[in-house]
Write an enzyme that holds these catalytic residues in place. Structure first.
Site, short mmCIF file in Angstrom:
data_model
loop_
_atom_site.label_atom_id
_atom_site.label_comp_id
_atom_site.label_asym_id
_atom_site.label_seq_id
_atom_site.Cartn_x
_atom_site.Cartn_y
_atom_site.Cartn_z
N ARG A 1 -3.13 2.89 9.00
CA ARG A 1 -3.49 1.61 8.37
C ARG A 1 -2.27 0.72 8.17
O ARG A 1 -1.17 1.22 7.89
CB ARG A 1 -4.04 1.84 6.96
CG ARG A 1 -5.32 2.60 6.88
CD ARG A 1 -5.58 2.90 5.39
NE ARG A 1 -6.48 4.01 5.23
CZ ARG A 1 -7.79 3.88 5.05
NH1 ARG A 1 -8.32 2.69 4.98
NH2 ARG A 1 -8.55 4.93 4.92
N MET B 1 -5.51 -7.36 9.01
CA MET B 1 -4.90 -6.55 10.07
C MET B 1 -5.82 -5.37 10.39
O MET B 1 -6.89 -5.24 9.82
CB MET B 1 -3.51 -6.09 9.64
CG MET B 1 -2.50 -7.22 9.71
SD MET B 1 -0.85 -6.65 9.34
CE MET B 1 -0.91 -6.49 7.59
N ARG C 1 -3.67 -1.45 -5.93
CA ARG C 1 -2.82 -2.64 -5.81
C ARG C 1 -3.25 -3.61 -6.91
O ARG C 1 -4.35 -3.49 -7.44
CB ARG C 1 -2.96 -3.27 -4.44
CG ARG C 1 -4.36 -3.76 -4.14
CD ARG C 1 -4.49 -4.32 -2.73
NE ARG C 1 -5.89 -4.56 -2.43
CZ ARG C 1 -6.38 -4.79 -1.22
NH1 ARG C 1 -5.58 -4.80 -0.19
NH2 ARG C 1 -7.65 -5.02 -1.02
N SER D 1 14.84 -41.99 -11.36
CA SER D 1 13.61 -41.27 -11.09
C SER D 1 13.51 -41.09 -9.58
O SER D 1 13.51 -42.07 -8.83
CB SER D 1 12.40 -42.05 -11.63
OG SER D 1 11.23 -41.34 -11.30
N CYS E 1 9.15 -38.75 -9.62
CA CYS E 1 7.79 -39.30 -9.67
C CYS E 1 7.12 -39.30 -8.31
O CYS E 1 6.01 -39.80 -8.15
CB CYS E 1 7.79 -40.69 -10.29
SG CYS E 1 8.73 -41.89 -9.35
N ARG F 1 2.77 -47.86 -11.38
CA ARG F 1 2.96 -48.67 -10.17
C ARG F 1 2.30 -50.02 -10.42
O ARG F 1 1.08 -50.13 -10.37
CB ARG F 1 2.35 -48.00 -8.95
CG ARG F 1 3.06 -46.76 -8.45
CD ARG F 1 2.31 -46.20 -7.24
NE ARG F 1 3.04 -45.20 -6.48
CZ ARG F 1 2.84 -43.89 -6.55
NH1 ARG F 1 1.94 -43.40 -7.39
NH2 ARG F 1 3.55 -43.07 -5.78
N ASP G 1 9.36 -41.42 -0.56
CA ASP G 1 10.22 -42.20 0.34
C ASP G 1 11.46 -41.42 0.74
O ASP G 1 11.92 -41.52 1.88
CB ASP G 1 10.61 -43.53 -0.32
CG ASP G 1 9.53 -44.58 -0.11
OD1 ASP G 1 9.16 -44.79 1.06
OD2 ASP G 1 9.06 -45.16 -1.10
N THR H 1 10.51 -39.02 -4.25
CA THR H 1 10.69 -38.08 -3.14
C THR H 1 9.71 -38.32 -2.00
O THR H 1 9.84 -37.70 -0.94
CB THR H 1 10.60 -36.63 -3.64
OG1 THR H 1 9.50 -36.54 -4.53
CG2 THR H 1 11.87 -36.23 -4.35
N LYS I 1 0.83 -1.20 0.00
CA LYS I 1 0.00 0.00 0.00
C LYS I 1 0.87 1.26 0.00
O LYS I 1 0.66 2.17 -0.80
CB LYS I 1 -0.93 -0.02 1.22
CG LYS I 1 -1.82 1.18 1.29
CD LYS I 1 -2.73 1.14 2.50
CE LYS I 1 -3.87 0.20 2.27
NZ LYS I 1 -5.00 0.36 3.17
N GLY J 1 -8.03 -7.30 4.86
CA GLY J 1 -8.88 -7.41 6.06
C GLY J 1 -8.26 -8.16 7.22
O GLY J 1 -8.91 -8.39 8.22
N ARG K 1 7.37 -49.67 -13.07
CA ARG K 1 8.14 -50.00 -11.88
C ARG K 1 7.83 -51.41 -11.42
O ARG K 1 6.67 -51.81 -11.37
CB ARG K 1 7.80 -49.01 -10.77
CG ARG K 1 8.61 -49.25 -9.52
CD ARG K 1 8.32 -48.21 -8.48
NE ARG K 1 7.01 -48.42 -7.88
CZ ARG K 1 6.51 -47.63 -6.94
NH1 ARG K 1 7.19 -46.57 -6.53
NH2 ARG K 1 5.34 -47.87 -6.41
N HIS L 1 -14.66 -8.67 1.86
CA HIS L 1 -13.45 -9.44 2.15
C HIS L 1 -13.58 -10.91 1.80
O HIS L 1 -12.69 -11.52 1.23
CB HIS L 1 -13.09 -9.32 3.64
CG HIS L 1 -12.60 -7.95 4.00
ND1 HIS L 1 -13.03 -7.28 5.10
CD2 HIS L 1 -11.73 -7.15 3.37
CE1 HIS L 1 -12.45 -6.10 5.14
NE2 HIS L 1 -11.65 -6.00 4.10
N TYR M 1 12.50 -34.36 -16.61
CA TYR M 1 11.04 -34.34 -16.55
C TYR M 1 10.55 -34.43 -15.11
O TYR M 1 11.29 -34.84 -14.21
CB TYR M 1 10.44 -35.49 -17.37
CG TYR M 1 10.70 -36.86 -16.82
CD1 TYR M 1 9.86 -37.42 -15.86
CD2 TYR M 1 11.81 -37.60 -17.22
CE1 TYR M 1 10.11 -38.68 -15.32
CE2 TYR M 1 12.07 -38.86 -16.70
CZ TYR M 1 11.22 -39.39 -15.75
OH TYR M 1 11.46 -40.62 -15.21
C1 PEP Z 1 8.14 -42.28 -3.93
O1 PEP Z 1 8.57 -42.89 -2.96
O2 PEP Z 1 8.29 -41.06 -4.08
C2 PEP Z 1 7.40 -42.98 -4.98
C3 PEP Z 1 7.00 -42.37 -6.07
O3 PEP Z 1 7.06 -44.26 -4.73
P1 PEP Z 1 5.87 -44.72 -3.78
O4 PEP Z 1 5.08 -43.50 -3.43
O5 PEP Z 1 5.08 -45.70 -4.58
O6 PEP Z 1 6.60 -45.31 -2.64
MG MG Z 2 8.69 -45.02 -3.07
#
Ligand code: PEP
Ligand code: MG
Length: 907
Positions: free
Chosen positions: A98, A109, A365, A795, A862, A589, A800, A798, A28, A107, A648, A483, A882
């Protein structure tokens, strides 16, 4: 910090700051400075920087030593421009105080207006304006706001429900209206307002035990401290959590000369958007009220008038527009609208006040908008030449696509449905849910897994958590700039406001309309795009293919370098994902073929295999299972054509598939030719203390090579057969949960053996495929250079990897994560947003190491993070090829990848 500048002045055609200084001046403050420099009429004032706020919190709620002197000097400039003095008994200047954070928190604060009115200045202002009614109205508003914001909230007083000072004073106001027979606040006489103000002061003293301050300077600094305190108020903190705004940012404060929209019929106040924030239509769109202060418009107490003739709707078509009521002012405002859009090249959300026929701009704004509006505005502004393609792509947030792809109420179902009310279409899409009448109930019911619609007379910023927990919001009062509407639009949540025919009783928890009653738990359907409320549940359909959306996504695709695949294991999901733009499957899977409808037979055979007592029994079961596995893999490979499909190998611990019911167990025992006790014994053997770190993933293939053999044979035979039918396909074999190169060597030997057998069976030299691994164990990241010698792609799993890095069980995090988030031990759920500081470091290390031994290593992700915009940006920045995510997230990932390329270009 000694020579730091804490106060920035603006007004009179100049300013110390500018729009780029949002971090320091708040949104502001920075924009007020910019407007002042552009010569737009802005009431003069000054901004206390966000650094003052951080200092305030770091130093036990005190201010830098130089602040007061700086503020005094800035006040002197305001006085000079206005020709009046703060606290002057004959011609007093009044100020507003203000908040103004970096990122707008509508709205959330506090604000204190009319600061400077007290027993010594009231007579002077009456003499000057000749309008005692106006002066006492301003005074009673100051007492209400000040006692609520400064004397109660900032003092940490937590009154019981309904007993807040503001509510108590509100009730006094209602009594005066009732007694005097006044239809609205604007009708109350000067005498009654004067008496009311005196009554207010007595009440404040009685309830809070302190006098309302009668000194302008004390009011000014009291207001300042309270606005800083509101940065840590409950609703501001909740809003920051939801929006991901860091606590350390702090808010700036704008102290600005008051201008009054409630000075009489030549005065007014309003809010507007330079384009329609719900649809994106290029029409100046807004609301105003004659003889009112700004809070009256946003608080939804009176139904506001339309800004112009063009944008009237069913609810306000009988009310006069500003265009007709004050044509000259409207022209001036319209010119400012054009000037601001040209200058900022984006839709602006503005506030204005007209005092005695003179226009003042109080705020501009960048306006919040629905996903639909964001898309339409981006495409319009591109064709108007206001912005370029990259800017257009950046104008739609990836999260907003969710909303564009959200279901809408089926128009065919609507045609014969029971329409119970109409309101303003404040937030898009359709929503069906059970009605609840308080934000707390919405949160509670949602936690119990119910889908709820929050119904309120009007929503307050306090309702923000409940609004979040609901699929839709319905109110009887309020306008499009209310708001609730702003917040919902920001979230892309279905919302209808101002459905005035609904008689909502939040205490009795029911709605009455046209003789019908709907009670808590009853189901309603909202069409937030058209503002229609229906009884009962109506069917929903996917938003139809919008050609603008297709064009927009084409621009995004031209920009991005990261490819986007999907996680899918059925031909149907694969087709959906292709329609959403998926360029391959990043995770098939295998175990999913044993879940859901049609899986009974393969599941039975899988169980038979799991419960086998010897290799020969297991091989026999695998032979029976084989045709099903091959059939399913082939069907999905077929749909994907030349797009790569990462299949997999079986991952979950086998005991997950052990049947629980006695009936299924006895069938299985019979098929295996064993008795129930033996089956129970074998099931018991599969039981593990810590299955997530137990016999799963590659470990299954190491101990039971025949399981790997069967799967690889299915993949390769499916591929050869498709190719022999002249169909393209591209399988990638992926081994899960590996931590060591040797595990992969072990499985590779099996893959090679099966490959040779398949080649000879079909008389081919090769079955083209890739061999790769999931990287989801820290050890794999740290030894990725060795692992990459064996495999052709990585791959990142994330899910696990986050589990292993944090040591948080991904299945049990619900038990403690909410507390971690509440206490800000964690800013976000690391299973949703990839933690760059830990998991991210492992990922980056693995990529560097992997490519050091195999430069052309193909790399993707993945885990669930593959469809989350912040994580997609990270994947882009660390050089992945990817990301892969669920089909509905594919467009989100495509756009996030384009944003990542614009913000962090990669060749
Ligand atoms: C993971 O672990 O990120 C994964 C994609 O495998 P899953 O979720 O099947 O363990
Ligand atoms: Mg996994």
């Amino acid at each position: 910090m000694s020579d730091a500048k804490f106060v920035y002045s603006f007004g009179g055609g100049t300013a110390d700051g500018k729009s780029e200084m949002k971090n320091l001046l708040g949104g502001k403050g920075a924009n007020l400075a910019e407007m002042a420099s552009l010569g737009i009429p802005v009431p003069p004032g000054y901004t206390l920087t966000t650094e003052v706020c951080t200092y305030f919190y770091d130093h036990d709620r005190t201010y830098p030593a130089t602040l007061e002197a700086e503020a005094d000097a800035a006040m002197a400039k305001v006085e000079e421009i206005m020709g009046t003095k703060f606290g002057d008994p004959t011609d007093p200047l009044l100020m507003s105080v203000r908040s103004g954070a970096r990122s707008s928190m509508p709205g959330m604060m506090e604000t204190v207006l009319n600061v400077g009115l007290c027993s010594s200045t009231i007579p002077g202002l009456i003499a000057k304006t000749g309008n005692p009614r106006f002066v006492y109205d301003a005074y009673r508003r100051l007492i209400m706001m000040y006692s609520d914001v400064v004397m109660e909230k900032a003092a940490g007083i937590e009154p019981e429900e309904g007993q807040g000072i503001r509510q108590q004073l509100d009730r006094m106001l209602e009594e005066v209206k009732e007694k005097g027979g006044y239809a609205s606040d604007a009708d109350i006489s000067a005498e009654d307002l004067e008496k009311l103000a005196e009554g207010f002061k007595a009440k404040v003293k009685g309830v809070l035990g302190k006098d309302f301050p009668d000194d302008p300077r004390e009011q000014l600094w009291g207001g300042t401290g309270a606005v800083f305190c509101s940065w840590n108020g409950e609703r501001a903190v909740s809003y920051r959590r939801i929006e991901g705004i860091p606590d350390e940012w702090g808010t700036a404060i704008n102290v600005q000369a008051m201008v009054f929209g409630n000075m009489g019929d030549d005065s007014a106040t309003g809010v507007a958007f330079t384009r329609n924030p719900a649809t994106g239509e290029n029409k100046f769109y807004g609301e105003w009220l004659a003889n009112a202060q700004g809070e009256d418009v946003v608080a939804g107490i009176r139904t506001p008038n339309p800004l112009n003739e063009d944008t009237k709707n069913d609810q306000n078509e009988h009310l006069p527009s500003l265009q007709v009521a004050m044509p000259e002012i409207y022209e001036q405002l319209f010119a400012i609208r054009n000037q601001l859009e040209d200058h900022y090249t984006d839709m602006q959300d503005i506030e204005f006040t007209i005092q005695d026929g003179r226009l003042w701009m109080l705020q501009t704004r960048v306006g919040k908008r629905t996903g639909t509006a964001a898309l339409n505005m981006a495409m319009d502004m591109l064709s108007e030449g206001l912005i370029d393609k990259q800017t257009a792509v950046l104008r739609v947030k990836p999260e907003q696509l969710d909303e564009l792809l959200h279901p809408i109420v089926d128009p065919a179902a609507e045609a014969s449905a029971d329409l119970i009310a109409k309101g303003l279409p404040a937030g898009p899409g359709g929503a069906v849910g059970q009605i609840v009448f308080s934000a707390d109930d919405a949160v509670k019911w949602a936690k119990e897994g119910k889908t709820v619609l929050l119904v309120r007379e009007e929503t307050n910023p306090e309702d923000v958590e409940g609004m979040r927990a609901s699929v839709g919001i319905l109110t009887a009062r309020g306008g499009m700039t209310r708001h609730a509407a702003l917040v919902c639009r920001g979230w892309g949540k279905c919302c209808i406001v101002g459905a005035g025919t609904l008689d909502i009783d939040v205490i009795g928890k029911k709605i009455e309309v046209d003789g019908k009653v709907f009670s808590e738990g009853d189901v309603l359907t909202l069409n937030g795009t058209r503002g229609l409320v229906f009884a009962g549940e109506l069917s929903m359909i996917d938003a139809t293919e919008n050609p603008r959306f297709v064009d927009f996504m084409k621009f995004a695709d031209e920009i991005r370098v990261l490819k986007v695949r999907t996680n899918a294991e059925t031909p149907d999901d694969a087709r959906t994902a292709i329609d959403f733009g998926a360029e391959g499957i990043g995770l098939f899977r295998t175990e999913h073929m044993f879940y859901g409808t049609g899986s009974e037979e393969p599941l039975f055979l899988l169980r038979k295999m799991i419960m086998s007592g010897s290799e020969s029994e297991r091989r026999a079961a695998l032979d029976e299972l084989y045709p099903f596995v091959k059939r399913d893999m082939k069907a999905t490979l077929d749909v994907m054509g030349e797009r790569p499909v990462t299949i997999r190998l079986l991952d979950p611990p086998l005991h997950e598939f052990v049947p629980q019911s006695a009936d299924e167990r006895s069938k299985l025992a019979e098929a295996l030719g064993i008795d129930a006790a033996e089956l129970d014994r074998r099931a018991e053997e599969l039981h593990e203390m810590n299955p997530m770190m137990g016999h799963r993933g590659v470990r299954l293939g190491v101990t039971f090579p025949e399981i790997t053999e069967m799967q690889i044979r299915a993949i390769l035979e499916a591929a050869v057969e498709l190719r022999q039918d002249s169909k393209a396909c591209f399988p990638e074999i992926m081994v899960p949960v590996t931590g060591m190169k040797a595990e992969l060597e072990d499985q590779l030997a099996i893959a090679k053996k099966i490959h040779a057998e398949v080649c000879s069976k079909y008389g081919v030299d090769d079955v083209e495929h890739l061999y790769g691994t999931m990287i989801e164990i820290p050890r794999a990241c740290l030894t990725a250079d060795e692992i990459a010698e064996t495999v052709e792609f990585f791959s990142f799993g994330t899910n696990d990897l986050t589990q292993m890095t944090f040591g948080f069980s991904r299945d049990d995090i619900g038990g403690f994560l909410p507390d971690y988030l509440d206490k800000t031990i964690l800013p976000v759920d690391p299973f949703q947003v990839l933690d760059r500081d830990s998991v991210g470091v492992l990922v980056a290390t693995a990529i560097d190491k992997g490519r050091s031994t195999r430069p052309d290593l193909k790399i993707g992700i993945c885990g669930e993070h593959g469809g989350e915009p912040n994580s997609v940006e990270f994947c882009h920045m660390v050089g992945m090829d990817y990301v892969s995510c669920s089909p509905y997230r594919v467009p989100v990932a495509r756009l996030a990848a384009a944003h990542a390329q614009i913000n962090h270009p990669r060749t």
